[in-house]
Design a protein around this motif. Structure first.
Motif, PDB file in Angstrom:
ATOM      1  N   TRP A  41       0.838  -1.182   0.000  1.00 48.89           N
ATOM      2  CA  TRP A  41       0.000   0.000   0.000  1.00 48.89           C
ATOM      3  C   TRP A  41       0.884   1.248   0.000  1.00 48.89           C
ATOM      4  O   TRP A  41       1.896   1.304   0.677  1.00 48.89           O
ATOM      5  N   ARG A  42       0.510   2.276  -0.760  1.00 46.64           N
ATOM      6  CA  ARG A  42       1.306   3.509  -0.800  1.00 46.64           C
ATOM      7  C   ARG A  42       0.412   4.717  -0.532  1.00 46.64           C
ATOM      8  O   ARG A  42       0.730   5.836  -0.912  1.00 46.64           O
ATOM      9  N   ASP A  43      -0.748   4.496   0.093  1.00 38.75           N
ATOM     10  CA  ASP A  43      -1.738   5.566   0.213  1.00 38.75           C
ATOM     11  C   ASP A  43      -1.366   6.616   1.263  1.00 38.75           C
ATOM     12  O   ASP A  43      -0.530   6.364   2.132  1.00 38.75           O
ATOM     13  N   HIS A  44      -1.998   7.773   1.185  1.00 30.72           N
ATOM     14  CA  HIS A  44      -1.848   8.855   2.153  1.00 30.72           C
ATOM     15  C   HIS A  44      -0.398   9.242   2.448  1.00 30.72           C
ATOM     16  O   HIS A  44      -0.030   9.404   3.613  1.00 30.72           O
ATOM     17  N   PRO A  45       0.431   9.414   1.415  1.00 26.50           N
ATOM     18  CA  PRO A  45       1.848   9.683   1.683  1.00 26.50           C
ATOM     19  C   PRO A  45       2.108  10.994   2.433  1.00 26.50           C
ATOM     20  O   PRO A  45       3.107  11.102   3.129  1.00 26.50           O
ATOM     21  N   ARG A  46       1.201  11.975   2.321  1.00 25.40           N
ATOM     22  CA  ARG A  46       1.464  13.276   2.958  1.00 25.40           C
ATOM     23  C   ARG A  46       0.982  13.334   4.404  1.00 25.40           C
ATOM     24  O   ARG A  46       1.280  14.270   5.116  1.00 25.40           O
ATOM     25  N   TRP A  47       0.199  12.320   4.829  1.00 27.05           N
ATOM     26  CA  TRP A  47      -0.322  12.341   6.194  1.00 27.05           C
ATOM     27  C   TRP A  47       0.742  11.899   7.185  1.00 27.05           C
ATOM     28  O   TRP A  47       1.609  11.100   6.857  1.00 27.05           O
ATOM     29  N   ARG A  48       0.640  12.439   8.407  1.00 23.37           N
ATOM     30  CA  ARG A  48       1.511  11.926   9.459  1.00 23.37           C
ATOM     31  C   ARG A  48       0.935  10.607   9.954  1.00 23.37           C
ATOM     32  O   ARG A  48      -0.290  10.436   9.989  1.00 23.37           O
TER      33      ARG A  48
ATOM     34  N   LEU B 260       8.240   6.789   5.643  1.00 23.61           N
ATOM     35  CA  LEU B 260       8.497   5.641   6.523  1.00 23.61           C
ATOM     36  C   LEU B 260       9.302   4.585   5.767  1.00 23.61           C
ATOM     37  O   LEU B 260       9.196   4.466   4.546  1.00 23.61           O
ATOM     38  N   SER B 261      10.094   3.813   6.509  1.00 24.76           N
ATOM     39  CA  SER B 261      10.820   2.706   5.881  1.00 24.76           C
ATOM     40  C   SER B 261       9.810   1.622   5.507  1.00 24.76           C
ATOM     41  O   SER B 261       8.666   1.633   5.977  1.00 24.76           O
ATOM     42  N   GLY B 262      10.236   0.688   4.682  1.00 23.99           N
ATOM     43  CA  GLY B 262       9.343  -0.383   4.239  1.00 23.99           C
ATOM     44  C   GLY B 262       8.709  -1.135   5.401  1.00 23.99           C
ATOM     45  O   GLY B 262       7.502  -1.370   5.426  1.00 23.99           O
ATOM     46  N   GLY B 263       9.523  -1.465   6.398  1.00 26.36           N
ATOM     47  CA  GLY B 263       9.010  -2.214   7.536  1.00 26.36           C
ATOM     48  C   GLY B 263       8.047  -1.390   8.383  1.00 26.36           C
ATOM     49  O   GLY B 263       7.022  -1.874   8.832  1.00 26.36           O
ATOM     50  N   GLN B 264       8.385  -0.108   8.564  1.00 21.91           N
ATOM     51  CA  GLN B 264       7.491   0.781   9.332  1.00 21.91           C
ATOM     52  C   GLN B 264       6.158   0.944   8.621  1.00 21.91           C
ATOM     53  O   GLN B 264       5.098   0.891   9.235  1.00 21.91           O
ATOM     54  N   ARG B 265       6.227   1.128   7.321  1.00 24.14           N
ATOM     55  CA  ARG B 265       5.023   1.296   6.510  1.00 24.14           C
ATOM     56  C   ARG B 265       4.120   0.057   6.663  1.00 24.14           C
ATOM     57  O   ARG B 265       2.918   0.156   6.845  1.00 24.14           O
ATOM     58  N   ARG B 266       4.751  -1.113   6.616  1.00 27.31           N
ATOM     59  CA  ARG B 266       4.001  -2.360   6.710  1.00 27.31           C
ATOM     60  C   ARG B 266       3.347  -2.484   8.086  1.00 27.31           C
ATOM     61  O   ARG B 266       2.218  -2.931   8.215  1.00 27.31           O
ATOM     62  N   ARG B 267       4.092  -2.089   9.119  1.00 22.81           N
ATOM     63  CA  ARG B 267       3.537  -2.169  10.473  1.00 22.81           C
ATOM     64  C   ARG B 267       2.391  -1.184  10.644  1.00 22.81           C
ATOM     65  O   ARG B 267       1.405  -1.478  11.317  1.00 22.81           O
TER      66      ARG B 267
END
Lengths: 263, 287
Positions: free
Chosen positions: B87-94, B132-139
């Motif tokens: 998923w790559r959604d909401h990239p600008r949100w915190r 976020l890093s790949g792992g952070q994004r996944r979490r």
């Protein structure tokens, strides 16, 4: 929390996130206000034939109308297409009431963009084009409802277009020419009387003409009525046409968005 | 049976002339972690998307939490958690803003900060999702999937990009959710070790059919990939390692020097199964 409140918050956060990106903010400002300034300087301060108002002042409400129109019908579809590419739309589909919240949010962020643009254009317009603020409370009221209804008329439509095109670039390519044409025939830049009857008829089907008319009614003195079709401000009809577009779009858009497959 | 959370019978789906699902049957019970395995193109994603209510045009019987996913409404959707692949959604949100926003869609969401802490995201909470890093994004995706306290969680390749420690933490979390809260999990993965570690049962989907379904041990047995028997003077691949060992004992008249029996791993069984199914399909096709 109910879907509307959640959507309002979503739109607010979305817009803050966008504005905190300096490049995006600059783009939006230069894009709209910059174009306006260039246009005013280009047109000069000759009067509209047959009316005691400068071309620049006459054009200002039309420019505002077009800013609303293009934010709703070009900016919004491009944002939605980008949201779909990124998966934001798919995320909304996984949430209960997600599509409704998403659409409300997009409507709110579009409204905020429009409000900011309108405020900035007017701020420049007063010293530069000799535009004066609406003369009576009734005209302020006209300004308010025309802006809101005009936005609501194009936002659902923009949402639909955004859900149909494959990506932001496709949206831009598809929309640029038709909206330029519509701008030319809708009497936003110069009085519509110069155009043939068939073209005027087509223009009156679309919301842009009515929004331009409503905003002129708010800003310009009645002495320019000589340049309007029928020499009057048919605000009831403007409200009816804009309202019909708004309601039609609001019924169709959620239904269509729910059917969007792509991520 | 009130304990069946997902029930699928004779599910078929075609994209034009291409049959993607050719009659799938599945039952998932409450609190179960169930893994769907299968090579790319086997129809896993299609199957999961049908269960999530994102695909129409299928035929057969499908019930998720007692409702037909194609027609179920928001109350049903609120009981589902979905973690999709990449998923790559909401990239600008915190990160925290997004989690709080998603949480607000639900009636009794989990505590946002607690959840961030559980998934090791406290320090990344103020960062924009896009950096976020790949792992952070996944979490974060996992957090977004479980923040609404779902009854069913769909996990598509959840631990891609996790380091070993994060992966272990994640497995513990899933086990806890399934054990304590009765969360039912449908996991899609290529990672066989993960499937073996987490799931009660595994279904293998090949070419639109469930070719086998059971515990990891049952899966290995059903497939009967050969075991390897090795001793000082030789080695033998056999489906009956115990019988071979008995023969060897008799031949040696006592303990067999250097005797070693290696049962097939789940991975070997799985690969064997896929090869077998492919061969059958090919033979069927040339007839």
């Amino acid at each position: 929390m109910n879907a509307t409140t959640l959507g309002l918050r979503r739109g607010w956060t979305e817009q803050l996130n966008l504005w905190s990106d300096r490049k995006e903010l600059l783009n939006a400002l230069v894009g709209t206000v910059g174009t306006y300034v260039v246009l005013v300087l280009f047109i000069g301060d000759d009067n509209v034939p047959g009316a005691p108002v400068s071309m620049a002042a006459f054009m200002t409400p039309g420019f505002l109308a077009f800013a609303v129109f293009s934010t709703g019908l070009m900016g919004l579809p491009m944002l939605i297409a980008a949201d779909r590419e990124e998966g934001t739309l798919m995320r909304a589909r996984t949430l209960p009431r997600g599509i409704r919240v998403y659409l409300t949010g997009r409507a709110v962020s579009t409204l905020l963009t429009i409000a900011l643009n309108a405020a900035l254009v007017l701020l420049v317009a007063v010293p530069l084009a000799g535009v004066t603020a609406p003369a009576t409370p009734a005209r302020w009221f006209t300004l308010a409802w025309v802006l809101v209804l005009g936005t609501l008329a194009v936002v659902p439509l923009g949402a639909m277009i955004g859900s149909l095109v494959s990506g932001p670039k496709a949206a831009a390519a598809m929309l640029a020419l038709p909206s330029m044409l519509l701008m030319l025939v809708s009497g936003v830049m110069f009085p519509l009387e110069a155009l043939p009857g068939l073209v005027r008829g087509i223009a009156q089907f679309f919301p842009l003409y009515w929004q331009g008319l409503g905003l002129r009614a708010a800003f310009l003195p009645d002495s320019v009525l000589a340049t309007e079709l029928g020499h009057s401000w048919p605000l009831g009809r403007a409200a009816a046409v804009l309202g019909a577009w708004a309601v039609g779009g609001m019924v169709l858009a959620p239904w269509l968005l729910r059917r969007v497959r792509g991520r | 049976m009130h304990d069946v959370v997902i029930r699928v019978r004779g599910l078929r789906m075609a994209y034009g002339p291409i049959q993607v699902l050719k009659g799938v049957d599945l039952d998932l019970r409450r609190g179960e972690v169930f893994t769907l395995l299968g090579p790319n193109g086997a129809g896993k994603t299609t199957l999961v998307e049908i269960l999530e209510g994102f695909r129409t045009g299928w035929s057969g019987e499908v019930e998720v939490l007692g409702e037909n996913p194609a027609r179920a409404g928001d109350a049903w959707r609120a009981r589902l958690g979905v973690v999709m692949q990449s998923w790559r959604d909401h990239p600008r949100w915190r990160a925290r803003d997004l989690l709080a926003h998603v949480a607000a869609h639900y009636e009794k969401p989990r505590d946002v900060d607690e959840l961030l802490a559980t998934l090791g995201l406290t320090e990344a909470a103020r960062n924009r999702v896009g950096v976020l890093s790949g792992g952070q994004r996944r979490r974060l995706d996992v957090a977004l999937g479980i923040v609404g306290r779902p009854d069913v969680l769909f996990l598509d390749e959840p631990t891609t990009g996790f380091d070993p420690e994060a992966r272990r933490e994640f497995h513990l979390l899933i086990e806890r959710l399934a054990g304590d809260e009765g969360l039912t999990v449908l996991l899609t993965t290529h990672d066989l070790a993960e499937a073996e570690r987490l799931s009660g049962r595994i279904a293998v989907l090949v070419a639109g059919r469930v070719v086998t379904c059971g515990s990891p041990a049952e899966l290995a047995r059903a497939v009967q990939a050969p075991s390897l028997v090795r001793w000082e003077d030789g080695e033998l691949e056999t489906a009956d390692p115990s019988g071979v060992a008995w023969d060897l004992h008799r031949r040696y008249g006592g303990p067999v020097p250097g005797l070693e029996i290696r049962r097939p791993t789940l991975e070997e069984s799985y690969l064997d199964l896929i090869d077998e199914t492919r061969e059958t399909a090919t033979v069927g096709g040339t007839r």
